[in-house]
Design an enzyme around this catalytic site. Structure first.
Site, PDB file in Angstrom:
ATOM      1  N   ASN A 108       1.567  -1.109  -0.025  1.00  0.00           N
ATOM      2  CA  ASN A 108      -0.296  -0.198   0.067  1.00  0.00           C
ATOM      3  C   ASN A 108       1.099   1.604  -0.250  1.00  0.00           C
ATOM      4  OD1 ASN A 108      -1.735   2.539   0.641  1.00  0.00           O
ATOM      5  ND2 ASN A 108      -1.923   1.527   2.223  1.00  0.00           N
ATOM      6  N   TRP A 109       0.901   2.051  -1.248  1.00  0.00           N
ATOM      7  CA  TRP A 109       1.801   2.944  -1.218  1.00  0.00           C
ATOM      8  C   TRP A 109       1.577   4.148  -1.047  1.00  0.00           C
ATOM      9  CZ3 TRP A 109       3.663   2.710  -6.964  1.00  0.00           C
ATOM     10  CH2 TRP A 109       4.752   1.499  -7.234  1.00  0.00           C
ATOM     11  N   LYS A 110       0.565   4.294   0.126  1.00  0.00           N
ATOM     12  CA  LYS A 110      -0.082   5.098   0.311  1.00  0.00           C
ATOM     13  C   LYS A 110      -0.134   6.900  -0.490  1.00  0.00           C
ATOM     14  CE  LYS A 110      -0.616   3.421   4.555  1.00  0.00           C
ATOM     15  NZ  LYS A 110      -0.048   2.830   6.114  1.00  0.00           N
TER      16      LYS A 110
ATOM     17  N   HIS B 279      -9.678   1.517   4.997  1.00  0.00           N
ATOM     18  CA  HIS B 279      -8.034   1.862   5.244  1.00  0.00           C
ATOM     19  C   HIS B 279      -8.293   2.261   6.836  1.00  0.00           C
ATOM     20  CE1 HIS B 279      -4.010   2.638   6.485  1.00  0.00           C
ATOM     21  NE2 HIS B 279      -3.567   1.236   6.312  1.00  0.00           N
TER      22      HIS B 279
ATOM     23  N   GLU C   8      -6.989   4.844   7.848  1.00  0.00           N
ATOM     24  CA  GLU C   8      -6.513   6.292   7.536  1.00  0.00           C
ATOM     25  C   GLU C   8      -7.534   6.523   7.631  1.00  0.00           C
ATOM     26  OE1 GLU C   8      -2.940   5.867   5.315  1.00  0.00           O
ATOM     27  OE2 GLU C   8      -2.050   4.427   7.475  1.00  0.00           O
TER      28      GLU C   8
ATOM     29  N   GLU D 296      -5.071  -5.000  10.845  1.00  0.00           N
ATOM     30  CA  GLU D 296      -4.626  -4.189  10.877  1.00  0.00           C
ATOM     31  C   GLU D 296      -4.264  -3.278  12.398  1.00  0.00           C
ATOM     32  OE1 GLU D 296      -2.236  -3.040   7.039  1.00  0.00           O
ATOM     33  OE2 GLU D 296      -4.299  -1.428   7.339  1.00  0.00           O
TER      34      GLU D 296
ATOM     35  N   GLY E 258       2.660   1.848  10.502  1.00  0.00           N
ATOM     36  CA  GLY E 258       3.638   2.849  10.517  1.00  0.00           C
ATOM     37  C   GLY E 258       4.396   3.226  11.893  1.00  0.00           C
TER      38      GLY E 258
ATOM     39  N   SER F  39       3.850  -2.644   9.970  1.00  0.00           N
ATOM     40  CA  SER F  39       4.775  -2.672  10.779  1.00  0.00           C
ATOM     41  C   SER F  39       5.705  -4.305  10.013  1.00  0.00           C
ATOM     42  CB  SER F  39       5.114  -2.448  11.612  1.00  0.00           C
ATOM     43  OG  SER F  39       5.138  -1.132  11.859  1.00  0.00           O
TER      44      SER F  39
ATOM     45  N   GLY G  84       2.641  -1.347   4.089  1.00  0.00           N
ATOM     46  CA  GLY G  84       2.623   0.138   3.538  1.00  0.00           C
ATOM     47  C   GLY G  84       4.235   1.166   3.537  1.00  0.00           C
ATOM     48  N   GLY G  85       5.218   1.523   4.318  1.00  0.00           N
ATOM     49  CA  GLY G  85       6.641   2.008   4.474  1.00  0.00           C
ATOM     50  C   GLY G  85       7.432   0.351   3.830  1.00  0.00           C
TER      51      GLY G  85
END
Ligand SMILES: O=C[C@H](O)COP(=O)(O)O
Length: 250
Positions: free
Chosen positions: A9-11, A94, A96, A166, A172, A212, A233-234
């Site tokens: 997930n590149w956000k 998600h 966010e 999640e 993150g 993470s 993500g990251g």
């Protein structure tokens, strides 16, 4: 037998040239037999990515969709539009989006229906906040979110869906849930699906862990009985790291 699925997930990261360069680097390497590899990118990257992954086994996903097919909804993108581009997956709900964009269990459910209406596979996110975990409410929160998300879906649709567990406090932050804890919650979520649709669907639905996940810990999660992959993500932003995630999921 469920096929493991690693989804990056590149956000809100990467321009079109950066996205194309990423695919050039991961082609042939982030492709492992028996593991599904999906990049969920910002809308602006999707046409270029669909083109760039042609001839590879990498699939492309969006990070959101509107629940209507068209209409006066300035700034929104529908499932019909995504499918028309050649997108296969879409992240729904998600944390966010729930936290910053007023996503609710009700809109998540409408988006699940919209995704299936257009042949997109949803990756629906559920998970608890830190205070909910500390209050012992993890399973209650997952139950409410999961049952709401699947409301009105057929057994065939449910079996096709991907769920991402999640825990919000692990996103993150570098603080990941232990593999055992994540597996316990994920097997509880699988039981919820069994309660709604029966054992056959519960055995088919894929449930990822997210929060993470890195090349160093992906194998530990994948070694658990009920974890079918990761939403990352990251660590999905760098080609080398993404390749290791996909290769580590085997
Ligand atoms: O969708 C991905 C999750 O929000 C996890 O993000 P993270 O891997 O950066 O913790």
């Amino acid at each position: 037998m469920r096929t493991p699925i690693i989804a990056g997930n590149w956000k809100m990261f990467k321009t079109v040239p950066e996205a194309k360069a990423f695919i050039e680097e991961v082609k042939g390497k982030a492709e492992v037999e028996g593991v599904e590899s999906v990049i969920c990118a910002p809308f602006t990257n999707l046409p270029a990515l669909v083109e760039a992954v042609k001839g590879t086994s990498i699939k492309i996903g969006a990070q959101n969709l509107h629940f209507e097919d068209n209409g006066a909804f300035t700034g929104e993108i529908s499932g019909e539009m995504l499918k028309g581009l050649g997108v296969d997956y879409v992240i729904i709900g998600h944390s966010e989006r729930r936290a910053y964009f007023a996503e609710t269990d009700e809109t998540v459910n409408k988006k699940m229906h919209a995704a299936f209406r257009h042949g997109l596979t949803p990756i629906v996110c559920v998970g608890e906040k830190l205070e909910e975990r500390e209050a012992g409410q993890t399973k209650d929160v997952c139950k409410v979110q999961t049952e709401a998300a699947f409301q009105g879906l057929s057994a065939d649709q449910a079996a096709e869906a991907v769920i991402a567990y999640e825990p919000i406090w692990a996103i993150g932050t570098g603080k990941s849930s232990t593999a055992q804890d994540a597996n316990e919650v994920i097997s509880y979520i699988r039981d919820l699906v069994k309660g709604m649709y029966g054992e056959d669907v519960a055995n088919k639905v894929r449930i990822q862990y997210g929060g993470s996940v890195k090349p160093e810990n992906v194998a530990e999660y994948m070694g658990q009985s009920d974890i079918d992959g990761a939403l990352v993500g990251g660590a999905s932003l760098q080609p080398a790291s993404y390749i290791q995630l996909v290769q580590g999921a085997k």
